[in-house]
Structure formats: structure tokens, C-alpha cells
Write a protein that holds these residues in place. Structure first.
Motif, PDB file in Angstrom:
ATOM      1  N   LEU A  60       0.667  -1.173   0.181  1.00 42.21           N
ATOM      2  CA  LEU A  60      -0.096   0.070   0.134  1.00 42.21           C
ATOM      3  C   LEU A  60       0.924   1.339   0.213  1.00 42.21           C
ATOM      4  O   LEU A  60       0.534   2.420  -0.862  1.00 42.21           O
ATOM      5  N   GLU A  61       1.850   1.155   0.784  1.00 39.11           N
ATOM      6  CA  GLU A  61       2.787   2.303   0.755  1.00 39.11           C
ATOM      7  C   GLU A  61       3.455   2.424  -0.396  1.00 39.11           C
ATOM      8  O   GLU A  61       3.681   3.736  -0.990  1.00 39.11           O
ATOM      9  N   ALA A  62       3.598   1.416  -1.247  1.00 45.74           N
ATOM     10  CA  ALA A  62       4.429   1.561  -2.472  1.00 45.74           C
ATOM     11  C   ALA A  62       3.646   2.412  -3.523  1.00 45.74           C
ATOM     12  O   ALA A  62       4.104   2.589  -4.652  1.00 45.74           O
ATOM     13  N   LEU A  63       2.270   2.123  -3.124  1.00 47.15           N
ATOM     14  CA  LEU A  63       1.381   2.933  -4.240  1.00 47.15           C
ATOM     15  C   LEU A  63       1.530   4.377  -4.356  1.00 47.15           C
ATOM     16  O   LEU A  63       1.056   5.357  -5.001  1.00 47.15           O
ATOM     17  N   LYS A  64       2.346   5.095  -3.062  1.00 48.28           N
ATOM     18  CA  LYS A  64       2.417   6.207  -2.866  1.00 48.28           C
ATOM     19  C   LYS A  64       1.205   7.091  -2.537  1.00 48.28           C
ATOM     20  O   LYS A  64       1.205   8.603  -2.935  1.00 48.28           O
ATOM     21  N   LEU A  79      -4.404   7.692  -8.007  1.00 48.47           N
ATOM     22  CA  LEU A  79      -4.155   6.910  -6.728  1.00 48.47           C
ATOM     23  C   LEU A  79      -5.344   6.229  -6.530  1.00 48.47           C
ATOM     24  O   LEU A  79      -5.115   4.827  -6.193  1.00 48.47           O
ATOM     25  N   PHE A  80      -6.591   6.676  -6.438  1.00 46.18           N
ATOM     26  CA  PHE A  80      -7.810   5.863  -6.101  1.00 46.18           C
ATOM     27  C   PHE A  80      -7.738   4.793  -7.232  1.00 46.18           C
ATOM     28  O   PHE A  80      -8.158   3.482  -6.970  1.00 46.18           O
ATOM     29  N   ALA A  81      -7.545   5.155  -8.523  1.00 44.35           N
ATOM     30  CA  ALA A  81      -7.735   4.072  -9.527  1.00 44.35           C
ATOM     31  C   ALA A  81      -6.419   2.823  -9.354  1.00 44.35           C
ATOM     32  O   ALA A  81      -6.958   1.727  -9.639  1.00 44.35           O
ATOM     33  N   LYS A  82      -5.384   3.297  -8.883  1.00 41.06           N
ATOM     34  CA  LYS A  82      -4.417   2.204  -8.491  1.00 41.06           C
ATOM     35  C   LYS A  82      -4.865   1.277  -7.450  1.00 41.06           C
ATOM     36  O   LYS A  82      -4.641  -0.043  -7.398  1.00 41.06           O
ATOM     37  N   MET A  83      -5.594   1.949  -6.420  1.00 38.38           N
ATOM     38  CA  MET A  83      -6.175   1.144  -5.348  1.00 38.38           C
ATOM     39  C   MET A  83      -7.020   0.157  -5.748  1.00 38.38           C
ATOM     40  O   MET A  83      -7.166  -0.802  -5.465  1.00 38.38           O
ATOM     41  N   GLU A  84      -8.039   0.475  -6.951  1.00 37.27           N
ATOM     42  CA  GLU A  84      -8.919  -0.175  -7.453  1.00 37.27           C
ATOM     43  C   GLU A  84      -8.402  -1.187  -8.088  1.00 37.27           C
ATOM     44  O   GLU A  84      -8.756  -2.717  -8.232  1.00 37.27           O
ATOM     45  N   ASP A  88      -7.095  -7.030  -4.877  1.00 34.56           N
ATOM     46  CA  ASP A  88      -6.598  -8.492  -4.095  1.00 34.56           C
ATOM     47  C   ASP A  88      -6.175  -8.143  -2.679  1.00 34.56           C
ATOM     48  O   ASP A  88      -5.922  -9.034  -2.005  1.00 34.56           O
ATOM     49  N   PHE A  89      -5.665  -7.191  -2.170  1.00 37.15           N
ATOM     50  CA  PHE A  89      -5.452  -6.781  -1.240  1.00 37.15           C
ATOM     51  C   PHE A  89      -5.802  -5.388  -0.461  1.00 37.15           C
ATOM     52  O   PHE A  89      -5.650  -5.107   0.909  1.00 37.15           O
ATOM     53  N   VAL A  90      -6.503  -4.422  -1.191  1.00 40.85           N
ATOM     54  CA  VAL A  90      -6.925  -3.223  -0.947  1.00 40.85           C
ATOM     55  C   VAL A  90      -8.573  -3.101  -0.930  1.00 40.85           C
ATOM     56  O   VAL A  90      -9.151  -3.570  -1.923  1.00 40.85           O
ATOM     57  N   GLY A  91      -9.242  -2.722   0.154  1.00 38.64           N
ATOM     58  CA  GLY A  91     -10.800  -2.835   0.158  1.00 38.64           C
ATOM     59  C   GLY A  91     -11.093  -1.390   1.042  1.00 38.64           C
ATOM     60  O   GLY A  91     -10.099  -0.490   1.613  1.00 38.64           O
ATOM     61  N   TRP A  92     -12.332  -0.791   0.433  1.00 40.52           N
ATOM     62  CA  TRP A  92     -12.688   0.532   1.068  1.00 40.52           C
ATOM     63  C   TRP A  92     -13.960   0.473   1.234  1.00 40.52           C
ATOM     64  O   TRP A  92     -14.850  -0.343   0.690  1.00 40.52           O
ATOM     65  N   ALA A  93     -14.438   1.237   2.126  1.00 45.77           N
ATOM     66  CA  ALA A  93     -16.015   1.597   2.165  1.00 45.77           C
ATOM     67  C   ALA A  93     -16.317   3.084   2.514  1.00 45.77           C
ATOM     68  O   ALA A  93     -15.342   3.623   3.312  1.00 45.77           O
ATOM     69  N   LEU A  94     -17.474   3.719   2.407  1.00 49.46           N
ATOM     70  CA  LEU A  94     -17.741   5.045   2.486  1.00 49.46           C
ATOM     71  C   LEU A  94     -18.984   5.461   2.890  1.00 49.46           C
ATOM     72  O   LEU A  94     -19.922   4.557   2.466  1.00 49.46           O
ATOM     73  N   ASP A  95     -19.328   6.146   3.771  1.00 48.44           N
ATOM     74  CA  ASP A  95     -20.700   6.806   4.038  1.00 48.44           C
ATOM     75  C   ASP A  95     -20.606   8.353   3.506  1.00 48.44           C
ATOM     76  O   ASP A  95     -19.903   9.108   4.013  1.00 48.44           O
ATOM     77  N   PRO A 174      -0.056   5.680   6.095  1.00 49.38           N
ATOM     78  CA  PRO A 174      -0.459   5.354   4.760  1.00 49.38           C
ATOM     79  C   PRO A 174      -2.070   4.842   4.540  1.00 49.38           C
ATOM     80  O   PRO A 174      -2.690   5.117   3.808  1.00 49.38           O
ATOM     81  N   VAL A 175      -2.408   4.249   5.714  1.00 51.22           N
ATOM     82  CA  VAL A 175      -3.580   3.602   5.551  1.00 51.22           C
ATOM     83  C   VAL A 175      -4.745   4.542   5.532  1.00 51.22           C
ATOM     84  O   VAL A 175      -5.919   4.487   5.121  1.00 51.22           O
TER      85      VAL A 175
END
Length: 300
Positions: A60-64, A79-84, A88-95, A174-175
Motif C-alpha cells: 500500500l505504501e508503494a502506491l505512494k 491513486l484511487f484508480a491504483k487502489m482499485e 486483491d489486497f485493498v478494500g474500502w467503504a464510505l458513508d 498510509p492506510v
């Protein structure tokens, strides 16, 4: 980011999330919490969580990832596109909390201030991750209010998890930076694609940053205040900037069902949003006023 659910109904609260990576069910995970849009007088506030296995924290840190406030919009989108791409190892949720929800919460008879709303939303998102089976063992949160008090509250809610609450956590962990990017990308898109439930004709969407001290935002507010019905639901009418404009630009109001004693002296329209003394009447939502007004107009 798909905001179609929010576009269908932007008057309350909307939760969006990614799929949970399989590794997050099995391995110990770290989770970050941050928000975007806490201060603006326009648009929603967005709370986000981002999580990944501790074994992938270096990835995750390597994504800068970095504090979203230090990044250009194009960089946040990238960067959001990179997370997407690394689901296989990054998840997210939002309100996504609408301006209408924020203001009606803050100005209700039972006060529910922005800090409490923020704390409860963050707690709800952490619980959501746990309910989805994410094996959360560490949580890092960008503080709202006193970090010690906030941390103690979260630690009490999640006794089996190591909780850290700090100021500027989005620049330290980073998280949390990743969560801030998710929140800011969602808010930016929500503001750009906002659908006015009032169906404003030829509405001007050049409202600046949305922050109360922005001259362009103030000018937009003055231009879009209706003397009787107030502001569109895009506006947080509980903010002092909006209330000041209402006091200057809106008409005084007499309720048809008021007693003669109640009508002694006209009261400003903001008195029906605020609990000013024992004579304050129950507040009806802005949407109700607008819809009733439009119904009356079409019946003429």
C-alpha cells in the motif's frame, strides 16, 4: 467510483463499498479512517475507511498514497484508480452524508452536533468492516475533537482492536492517507454530479470551493436563496454563513395556525430552524416547504 446510488437519492445517507479482498478475511488487517468535506457550507461530508492485510502494508505504501489535501484532483483520481487495480489486497467503504442530513441533525430539538455525527459515522464504518468479515486488528483514525477522548471511546467500542487516534493521521499513516483519498474522490465527484431535487432552472454550478470564506461560494449562496423556501438542499443551512444570508434576504414568516399571541411581532425565517426559546415551533424540512410551494404554484 460509481455514485449512481447517491444520484438516485442524495437527501440522506448513502453507503458505498468495494468487494472485500479474500486475504482480508484470513489475515490480520490494518484499517484507516478519514473524512472529506467537514467544513464546507455546500455539499456532502464523506467518511471513508480503507483496509489491507498487515502483510501488504508495504505494498500500500508503494502506491505512494498521501494526505489527499496535499494532492491535485488528478493525482487523487490516479491513486484511487491504483487502489482499485489492487483489489486483491485493498478494500474500502464510505458513508456519504447529505447536507440536508447534516443540518437537520444539528438543528433538531435533541442536539446532535457535527463531532458526534462524525464519531458515530466512523464507528459505524469500522463495525461495517467487521460485519463484512474483515479481520481488523489495528485501526488508525484522523481525530475529530480531542484525540484522547475519541480514542478512549473507540477503544471501548472495539476492545479487541488496537486503536490509535491522532491529529494529522492522514499524513502519518498510509492506510489513513488511502482513506482520505477515497473520501475526497467521492466528495469531489458527488459535488460535480449533484442533482438538485428542487429542479432549479439554469442553475449555476460555479460555486467555488464550497467553504464559507470563499467569495465565490458566498455569492452563489446569495444568488440562490429563495425568500420563502430558503436554500436548495445542496446547502448546509445550519452553517452560520447560510443563516446570516437567510436573516438578511429571507422573508419573515407567520404560520396560518399560529395563535394571536404567537403572531405578536414577526419572527425571522431562521427561528423555525433554530430552537430560540420556548416559543420556537417544530421545524419542517426544507424539501417539504419547497414541494408544498411548488404544488401551490401549479394549482394557480
Amino acid at each position: 467510483m460509481d455514485l449512481s446510488e447517491l444520484e438516485r437519492d442524495n437527501t440522506g445517507r448513502c453507503r458505498l463499498s468495494s468487494p472485500v479482498p479474500a486475504a482480508c478475511h484470513k489475515e490480520p488487517c490494518v484499517l484507516g479512517v478519514d473524512e472529506a468535506g467537514r467544513g464546507p457550507v455546500l455539499g456532502p461530508m464523506v467518511y471513508a475507511i480503507c483496509y489491507c492485510p498487515l502483510s501488504h502494508l508495504a505494498d500500500l505504501e508503494a502506491l505512494k498514497v498521501a494526505d489527499s489535501k496535499t494532492l491535485l484532483e488528478s493525482e487523487r483520481e490516479r491513486l484511487f484508480a491504483k487502489m482499485e487495480e489492487n483489489r486483491d489486497f485493498v478494500g474500502w467503504a464510505l458513508d456519504v452524508l447529505s447536507p440536508n442530513l447534516i443540518s437537520t441533525s444539528m438543528l433538531g430539538r435533541v442536539k446532535y452536533n457535527l463531532n458526534s455525527l462524525s464519531h458515530d459515522t466512523a464507528t459505524g464504518l469500522i463495525q461495517y468492516a467487521l460485519d463484512q468479515g474483515v479481520n481488523v486488528t489495528q485501526v488508525f483514525v484522523d481525530t475529530v475533537g480531542m484525540p484522547e477522548t475519541y480514542q478512549a471511546r473507540l477503544q471501548q467500542s472495539f476492545p479487541g482492536i488496537e486503536v490509535t487516534v491522532k491529529a494529522k493521521a492522514d499524513a502519518l499513516y498510509p492506510v489513513v492517507s488511502a482513506a482520505s483519498i477515497c473520501a475526497k474522490v467521492a466528495r469531489d465527484q458527488a459535488v460535480k454530479k449533484w442533482k438538485f431535487v428542487e429542479k432549479l432552472q439554469d442553475s449555476d454550478t460555479d460555486y467555488g470551493s464550497g467553504y464559507p470564506n470563499d467569495p465565490k461560494t458566498k455569492a452563489w449562496l446569495k444568488e440562490h436563496v429563495e425568500p420563502v423556501f430558503g436554500f436548495p438542499q445542496f446547502v448546509r443551512f445550519s452553517w452560520r454563513t447560510a443563516q446570516t444570508i437567510l436573516e438578511k434576504e429571507a422573508e419573515d414568516v407567520i404560520w396560518e395556525d399560529s395563535t394571536p399571541e404567537d403572531q405578536e411581532g414577526l419572527r425571522k425565517i431562521t427561528s423555525y430552524f433554530l430552537n430560540e426559546g420556548s416559543q420556537a415551533r417544530p421545524r419542517t424540512s426544507h424539501r417539504y416547504f419547497l414541494e408544498r410551494g411548488l404544488e401551490s404554484a401549479t394549482s394557480l
